[in-house]
Write an enzyme that holds these catalytic residues in place. Sequence first.
Site, PDB file in Angstrom:
ATOM      1  N   ASN A  38      78.927   0.711  40.181  1.00  0.00           N
ATOM      2  CA  ASN A  38      80.021   1.971  39.706  1.00  0.00           C
ATOM      3  C   ASN A  38      79.055   2.972  39.418  1.00  0.00           C
ATOM      4  O   ASN A  38      77.497   2.598  38.739  1.00  0.00           O
ATOM      5  CB  ASN A  38      80.555   1.400  38.267  1.00  0.00           C
ATOM      6  N   VAL A  39      79.167   4.293  39.245  1.00  0.00           N
ATOM      7  CA  VAL A  39      78.561   5.401  38.560  1.00  0.00           C
ATOM      8  C   VAL A  39      79.074   5.319  37.119  1.00  0.00           C
ATOM      9  O   VAL A  39      78.728   6.810  37.143  1.00  0.00           O
ATOM     10  CB  VAL A  39      78.614   6.823  39.858  1.00  0.00           C
TER      11      VAL A  39
ATOM     12  N   HIS B 252      74.086   1.812  42.110  1.00  0.00           N
ATOM     13  CA  HIS B 252      74.131   2.868  43.350  1.00  0.00           C
ATOM     14  C   HIS B 252      73.594   4.348  41.829  1.00  0.00           C
ATOM     15  O   HIS B 252      74.471   5.635  42.425  1.00  0.00           O
ATOM     16  CB  HIS B 252      75.617   3.485  43.862  1.00  0.00           C
TER      17      HIS B 252
ATOM     18  N   CYS C 142      62.394  16.935  31.630  1.00  0.00           N
ATOM     19  CA  CYS C 142      61.920  15.895  30.802  1.00  0.00           C
ATOM     20  C   CYS C 142      60.624  16.582  29.834  1.00  0.00           C
ATOM     21  O   CYS C 142      59.933  17.330  29.986  1.00  0.00           O
ATOM     22  CB  CYS C 142      60.364  15.003  31.588  1.00  0.00           C
TER      23      CYS C 142
ATOM     24  N   THR D  54      85.566  -5.544  43.313  1.00  0.00           N
ATOM     25  CA  THR D  54      84.917  -4.965  44.462  1.00  0.00           C
ATOM     26  C   THR D  54      85.375  -5.942  46.179  1.00  0.00           C
ATOM     27  O   THR D  54      85.566  -6.136  46.099  1.00  0.00           O
ATOM     28  CB  THR D  54      83.434  -5.438  43.508  1.00  0.00           C
TER      29      THR D  54
ATOM     30  N   LEU E 260      91.854  -7.627  44.469  1.00  0.00           N
ATOM     31  CA  LEU E 260      93.171  -7.150  44.485  1.00  0.00           C
ATOM     32  C   LEU E 260      93.551  -7.562  45.702  1.00  0.00           C
ATOM     33  O   LEU E 260      94.722  -7.875  46.547  1.00  0.00           O
ATOM     34  CB  LEU E 260      93.976  -6.135  44.017  1.00  0.00           C
TER      35      LEU E 260
END
Length: 469
Positions: free
Chosen positions: A115-116, A134, A167, A207, A233
């Site tokens: 997940n992001v 990811h 940065c 997932t 599911l």
Amino acid sequence: MSLGFAEKLSYNENVGSVGMSEIFDPPHVLQQKIKNLAALIRKSKHIVAFTGAGISTSCGIPDFRGPKGVWTLQHEGKGVPEASLPFHRAMPGITHMALVALEKAGILKFVISQNVDSLHLRSGIPREKIAELHGNSFRELCPSCGEEYLRDFEVETIGMKQTSRHCKCGARLTDTVLDWEDELPLKELNPAVEQCRMADVVLCLGTSLQITPACDLPFQTLRGGGRVIIVNLQQTPKDKKASLVIHGRVDKVIAGVMHDLNLQIPPYVRVDLFQINLTYRQFPRFSDKKYVNWTLRVTSEHGKNAPLQFIKSVEVSFLDRPNLRTAILLKQPFLLKRQLISTRPFKISLKINFSDGCGCQSTKVEFPVNFQVLADSINHDKDDVIQKLKKTAIQDQCCGQISLVERKNLLPPTKEISIYAIATDFVAYNTYLASTGLSEDIPKSSGYIMRRLKDNINTEMPLKKLKCC
């Protein structure tokens, strides 16, 4: 997933199976499987969690391949689904916080996330114990020195492109979210592979196990005799390789496991930070008078041009100067410019009105202004302040607490910079779900207790004196 993230991805026809029907184990079967999973966890020595979009659907973030998922609706020509709340205000769910409890108990050793949404990091999983395969829509990376920056807003690009920020070393930052053609970063992939090989149990939660090469990682554990558990599911292409497959809502399954293990799911407290900049310059105007030009700016801690998305508006009032009208700042940048003939001390009160999705409507911060004397510099440990805020919010079972983190003075012109931390959300998760028959659906509000602080709190008071309404 957020509308912005899904629309930024490049087009890809081959996204795997979509629109798969949901499968629910019968209640008695589900309860038995939950007991079996709890028994496996008790015996385990090294558990790794491998998580997908299904653990975030209860947080208001659509999945990808479910009946109303991102890829499903796109495949049907219906566009991208909308999240039920702003992406940046999504809060960790039952599963996220249960994993935090398992990690703190020494049971869970590592998390691998596809997940992001940054919910694992927000929940409290240490950065060194998670691989975000990811990327993360809220994390920027310096390609020069490797420094990471976790933001409270969604980064504007994906595909590891340059962003608008730099940065500390001067290099231009990049986002960390992969596009379809991007390879998994070795910094995330290598520890994920190592942890899966060390694991005796890998929990695949929410997932569909269709995206390669990520979907192959959990099965590295099989080489050493480990087991893979799948909670989802829909059917997955890897079901036959799993020791246990549970068809049920992840939150319900994990709540049942925590109940069986006699472990509490900790509450979640979100803390956000903002910055107040007070700049002023004095000038002689008349022979016996002076005047001062001053500017008040409320900004993000990530820079004056960074979005401050958890604040909707700011009301500036002057407690002991009735001749000065209250100013209402409705849009960013929250900026107020004034000129005063008199330079005598006064007190400013800021009412911070929160955006939708916050657990509180507003809070206040008060601070004295004295153009003749510089305020004392203060530098508290930020992590310590945040932990104290969280502890107080949990004790009071409400949010709205605020605390000063740092104050510093710069010359010339005179500038006072103050950084504050605010507890903007409090959520308590009930573990009684497993002991009440494990009803088929968990309403989004059933596990939540949320209360708010009064608007008129003097926010410079010690935290222990803050009271709920």
